[in-house]
Design a protein around this motif. Structure first.
Motif, mmCIF file in Angstrom:
data_model
loop_
_atom_site.group_PDB
_atom_site.id
_atom_site.type_symbol
_atom_site.label_atom_id
_atom_site.label_comp_id
_atom_site.label_asym_id
_atom_site.label_seq_id
_atom_site.Cartn_x
_atom_site.Cartn_y
_atom_site.Cartn_z
ATOM 1 N N ALA A 66 0.861 -1.191 0.000
ATOM 2 C CA ALA A 66 0.000 0.000 0.000
ATOM 3 C C ALA A 66 0.888 1.227 0.000
ATOM 4 C CB ALA A 66 -0.916 0.008 1.219
ATOM 5 N N TRP A 67 0.561 2.178 -0.870
ATOM 6 C CA TRP A 67 1.299 3.430 -0.923
ATOM 7 C C TRP A 67 0.729 4.371 0.114
ATOM 8 C CZ3 TRP A 67 0.922 0.106 -4.832
ATOM 9 C CH2 TRP A 67 2.092 -0.159 -5.548
ATOM 10 N N THR A 68 1.611 5.117 0.731
ATOM 11 C CA THR A 68 1.183 5.975 1.831
ATOM 12 C C THR A 68 1.330 7.450 1.463
ATOM 13 O OG1 THR A 68 3.400 5.952 2.814
ATOM 14 C CG2 THR A 68 1.862 4.263 3.554
ATOM 15 N N SER A 69 0.544 8.235 2.145
ATOM 16 C CA SER A 69 0.636 9.691 2.047
ATOM 17 C C SER A 69 0.597 10.227 3.471
ATOM 18 C CB SER A 69 -0.531 10.255 1.233
ATOM 19 O OG SER A 69 -1.747 10.049 1.922
ATOM 20 N N SER A 70 0.786 11.503 3.610
ATOM 21 C CA SER A 70 0.761 12.073 4.961
ATOM 22 C C SER A 70 -0.607 11.890 5.616
ATOM 23 C CB SER A 70 1.147 13.552 4.927
ATOM 24 O OG SER A 70 0.272 14.271 4.093
ATOM 25 N N GLU A 71 -1.662 11.828 4.811
ATOM 26 C CA GLU A 71 -3.021 11.686 5.359
ATOM 27 C C GLU A 71 -3.349 10.268 5.819
ATOM 28 O OE1 GLU A 71 -2.787 12.944 1.965
ATOM 29 O OE2 GLU A 71 -2.391 14.895 2.836
ATOM 30 N N ASN A 72 -2.808 9.256 5.144
ATOM 31 C CA ASN A 72 -3.230 7.889 5.468
ATOM 32 C C ASN A 72 -2.126 7.006 6.037
ATOM 33 O OD1 ASN A 72 -1.611 7.017 3.329
ATOM 34 N ND2 ASN A 72 -3.310 6.651 1.943
ATOM 35 N N ARG A 73 -0.936 7.524 6.174
ATOM 36 C CA ARG A 73 0.205 6.702 6.590
ATOM 37 C C ARG A 73 -0.033 5.975 7.915
ATOM 38 N NH1 ARG A 73 4.890 5.260 5.294
ATOM 39 N NH2 ARG A 73 6.549 4.836 6.761
ATOM 40 N N ASP A 74 -0.520 6.678 8.918
ATOM 41 C CA ASP A 74 -0.733 6.046 10.225
ATOM 42 C C ASP A 74 -1.759 4.917 10.144
ATOM 43 O OD1 ASP A 74 1.159 7.636 11.464
ATOM 44 O OD2 ASP A 74 -0.315 9.056 12.261
ATOM 45 N N ALA A 75 -2.844 5.136 9.424
ATOM 46 C CA ALA A 75 -3.888 4.110 9.315
ATOM 47 C C ALA A 75 -3.367 2.867 8.592
ATOM 48 C CB ALA A 75 -5.112 4.670 8.591
ATOM 49 N N ILE A 76 -2.653 3.073 7.498
ATOM 50 C CA ILE A 76 -2.104 1.936 6.755
ATOM 51 C C ILE A 76 -1.062 1.215 7.596
ATOM 52 C CG2 ILE A 76 -0.691 1.288 4.767
ATOM 53 C CD1 ILE A 76 -2.168 3.505 3.207
ATOM 54 N N ARG A 77 -0.185 1.971 8.216
ATOM 55 C CA ARG A 77 0.855 1.363 9.049
ATOM 56 C C ARG A 77 0.229 0.548 10.190
ATOM 57 N NH1 ARG A 77 4.859 2.125 13.161
ATOM 58 N NH2 ARG A 77 6.876 1.546 12.334
ATOM 59 N N ASN A 78 -0.832 1.072 10.789
ATOM 60 C CA ASN A 78 -1.495 0.352 11.879
ATOM 61 C C ASN A 78 -2.075 -0.981 11.401
ATOM 62 O OD1 ASN A 78 -0.847 2.273 13.782
ATOM 63 N ND2 ASN A 78 -2.811 3.333 13.626
ATOM 64 N N MET A 79 -2.649 -1.019 10.194
ATOM 65 C CA MET A 79 -3.181 -2.281 9.662
ATOM 66 C C MET A 79 -2.068 -3.318 9.513
ATOM 67 S SD MET A 79 -6.105 -1.638 6.768
ATOM 68 C CE MET A 79 -5.271 -0.394 5.801
ATOM 69 N N PHE A 80 -0.959 -2.899 8.922
ATOM 70 C CA PHE A 80 0.159 -3.820 8.721
ATOM 71 C C PHE A 80 0.802 -4.223 10.048
ATOM 72 C CE2 PHE A 80 -0.116 -2.498 4.323
ATOM 73 C CZ PHE A 80 0.373 -3.586 3.607
ATOM 74 N N ARG A 81 1.020 -3.271 10.945
ATOM 75 C CA ARG A 81 1.668 -3.575 12.223
ATOM 76 C C ARG A 81 0.781 -4.468 13.095
ATOM 77 N NH1 ARG A 81 6.980 -3.112 12.056
ATOM 78 N NH2 ARG A 81 6.853 -3.434 14.276
ATOM 79 N N PHE A 82 -0.535 -4.278 13.039
ATOM 80 C CA PHE A 82 -1.465 -5.142 13.767
ATOM 81 C C PHE A 82 -1.291 -6.584 13.297
ATOM 82 C CE2 PHE A 82 -5.577 -7.149 14.481
ATOM 83 C CZ PHE A 82 -5.876 -6.761 15.776
ATOM 84 N N THR A 83 -1.224 -6.761 11.985
ATOM 85 C CA THR A 83 -1.020 -8.093 11.414
ATOM 86 C C THR A 83 0.330 -8.651 11.831
ATOM 87 O OG1 THR A 83 -2.396 -7.496 9.523
ATOM 88 C CG2 THR A 83 -0.925 -9.381 9.243
ATOM 89 N N LEU A 84 1.359 -7.831 11.771
ATOM 90 C CA LEU A 84 2.699 -8.264 12.150
ATOM 91 C C LEU A 84 2.756 -8.686 13.618
ATOM 92 C CD1 LEU A 84 5.478 -8.607 10.838
ATOM 93 C CD2 LEU A 84 6.020 -6.298 11.612
ATOM 94 N N THR A 85 2.050 -7.986 14.478
ATOM 95 C CA THR A 85 2.002 -8.356 15.897
ATOM 96 C C THR A 85 1.403 -9.751 16.068
ATOM 97 O OG1 THR A 85 1.875 -6.068 16.627
ATOM 98 C CG2 THR A 85 1.059 -7.732 18.158
ATOM 99 N N GLY A 86 0.314 -10.038 15.365
ATOM 100 C CA GLY A 86 -0.291 -11.368 15.419
ATOM 101 C C GLY A 86 0.668 -12.449 14.952
#
Length: 109
Positions: A66-86
Motif C-alpha cells: 500500500a502506498w502511503t501519504s501524509s493523510e493515510n500513513r498512520d492508518a495503513i501502518r497500523n493495519m500492517f503492524r497489527f497483522t505483524l504483531t499477530g
C-alpha cells in the motif's frame, strides 16, 4: 516454514509471505491473520481510500503493498503492524514454524 518479510519506506508499506508452516494450527493462524489484512487492503482500495496492490499467485504465497501519504500513513501502518504483531505472537508460541524479517528501507521502521 513460512517466511514473512515486512518492508516499509516513506512511500509504501509491504508484507510478503511464502512457504507453508509444518503445523496445521500455525498455518491456519497465519492464513487467517494475513487474509484479513489482504481483504482490508483490497476493500480500502476499492473504496478509493488508498492505492494498493496485492496478489496470491499460489497457495502459500501472498504479497500486499500500500502506498502511503501524509493523510493515510498512520492508518495503513497500523493495519500492517497489527497483522505483524499477530504473526510475532504465533512465532513466539510455535518457534521454527514462521520466520519474520523486517527490512529497513530509506531509514524507516
Amino acid at each position: 516454514m513460512t517466511q514473512v518479510t515486512y518492508r516499509e519506506t516513506k512511500d509504501w508499506i509491504e508484507m510478503q509471505l511464502s512457504g507453508h508452516a509444518e503445523n496445521n494450527i500455525v498455518c491456519a493462524g497465519i492464513s487467517a491473520i494475513t487474509q484479513t489484512l489482504y481483504a482490508n487492503i483490497q476493500r480500502e482500495e476499492a473504496a478509493g481510500q488508498i492505492q494498493a496492490e496485492g496478489e496470491m499467485p499460489e497457495p502459500g504465497e501472498m504479497r500486499m503493498r500500500a502506498w502511503t501519504s501524509s493523510e493515510n500513513r498512520d492508518a495503513i501502518r497500523n493495519m500492517f503492524r497489527f497483522t505483524l504483531t499477530g504473526l510475532e505472537e504465533i512465532q513466539q508460541a510455535y518457534p521454527g514454524n514462521i520466520k519474520i524479517e523486517e527490512e529497513k528501507m530509506n531509514g524507516t521502521v
